[in-house]
Write a protein that holds these residues in place. Sequence first.
Motif, mmCIF file in Angstrom:
data_model
loop_
_atom_site.group_PDB
_atom_site.id
_atom_site.type_symbol
_atom_site.label_atom_id
_atom_site.label_comp_id
_atom_site.label_asym_id
_atom_site.label_seq_id
_atom_site.Cartn_x
_atom_site.Cartn_y
_atom_site.Cartn_z
ATOM 1 N N VAL A 59 30.722 36.361 39.164
ATOM 2 C CA VAL A 59 31.879 36.856 39.898
ATOM 3 C C VAL A 59 32.099 35.956 41.113
ATOM 4 O O VAL A 59 31.191 35.238 41.549
ATOM 5 N N ASP A 60 33.310 36.018 41.641
ATOM 6 C CA ASP A 60 33.594 35.303 42.876
ATOM 7 C C ASP A 60 33.081 36.121 44.056
ATOM 8 O O ASP A 60 33.335 37.326 44.149
ATOM 9 N N SER A 61 32.366 35.479 44.954
ATOM 10 C CA SER A 61 31.728 36.211 46.046
ATOM 11 C C SER A 61 32.747 36.818 47.002
ATOM 12 O O SER A 61 32.508 37.886 47.576
ATOM 13 N N PHE A 62 33.872 36.180 47.174
ATOM 14 C CA PHE A 62 34.901 36.681 48.079
ATOM 15 C C PHE A 62 35.716 37.787 47.415
ATOM 16 O O PHE A 62 35.933 38.858 47.978
ATOM 17 N N GLY A 63 36.165 37.542 46.176
ATOM 18 C CA GLY A 63 36.982 38.524 45.486
ATOM 19 C C GLY A 63 36.223 39.800 45.168
ATOM 20 O O GLY A 63 36.808 40.891 45.119
ATOM 21 N N SER A 64 34.920 39.688 44.943
ATOM 22 C CA SER A 64 34.121 40.846 44.521
ATOM 23 C C SER A 64 33.254 41.417 45.643
ATOM 24 O O SER A 64 32.315 42.169 45.388
ATOM 25 N N ASN A 65 33.591 41.090 46.897
ATOM 26 C CA ASN A 65 32.750 41.581 47.990
ATOM 27 C C ASN A 65 32.967 43.057 48.285
ATOM 28 O O ASN A 65 32.291 43.623 49.145
#
Length: 408
Positions: free
Chosen positions: A89-95
């Motif tokens: 997952v993208d760390s920013f989008g899925s934070n």
Amino acid sequence: MDSSVSRPPSDDQQSQGVDHNLWFDVAGNRLKLVLAPSDRLKIMMDLIERSEHSLKLFYYMFEGDEIGQMVLDSLIAACKRGVAVELMVDSFGSNGAPNGFFEPLQQAGGSFATFSPRFSTSYFVRNHQKILIADDCKAMVGGFNIANQYFDRHSDDEDVEDNETSWEDLGLVIHGPEVAKLNDYYQLLARWVKNDNGNMRSLRKMVRLWDSGNGPFRWLLGGPSNRLSRWAWAIKKDLERGKQLDLVSAYFSPGQGLLRRIARLSKRGGRNRLILAGKTDNAATIGASRLLYGYLLKRGARIYEYQRKRLHTKFVVIDNAVYAGSANFDIRSLFINVEMMVRVEDQAFADHARLIIDEMCKDALPISKELHKTRKGLLNRLRWALSYFVVNTLDYTVTRRLNFGVKK
């Protein structure tokens, strides 16, 4: 390229003008466009639950809500029956997922990783892709994330209309040998995340060296670059010789080069039809699009703003070429974010795609020169210009907090 379709439409589907159950055969692969949220969820869950040996997933946003928990539980169950599961997952989008949310997957034997997890020069380059690969031979790509609002699910305490919180989106299902190419890419990406996460130089090299192919299928990778991405380059070439453009895009704020090519298509006698967002949770993106309306309307483009739901679809048809995937039609998707768009060249498939866009037009507001003129006062033009700059610079999860007074 010849193609065939299966499942003749029912009387009810014929009356609506398009059969949403059609499968298309293209170059030895079976394809299906999936719009209804319930259908997308069913297909996604079937791919996971019926997988036999491997699952590979990448999603920009993976929430810890009802849908996120449902998908995670299904992945854990797959691990327990011996399927090799990989999730990135993208760390920013899925934070927004709770701390420790993905740990049960790892404890069950699954592999989990985040794209660019630490603050670095690559932090503002986001991986915006949405990919699911089952058994290396079946895949589902599109614009939707793993979260309630992409599947018409709402919490009990949400006192809002469905169309104010749900996203209109699209998935493309592919069964066949072409999925192996997407699987090759996933393995490249997984190696980068494992060995070079945050290294911009190696990421640019991976994007630059990716071979998209040149047949009826092209897996067009985009990423950080000082020039057009592979998918944008393909669209550029199609626009330069195309006669008919049908574009559906959640966020539309391209640079002048692609904007001029859209206008030139109309000038040489072609037809342009653009369906853009009329509802969103990111009003700045609507303002950025409206900044460009006047230029396009003067040059014969037909513009619509979608009203039935918030628009999140990324879908382009140029003559007999269909593009679907994760990329918006904006500068971030063209030059910055890691994106994957598949280009399928087939006349019957393109005809079917246009029928879907015809349906969407029925739920969209036509933007006339007169309507645009009533909107473009000095203050609005300033808001639109500021929106254009910001949405092409910052990540979408940031800009949705900045609407600059733009009405949704």
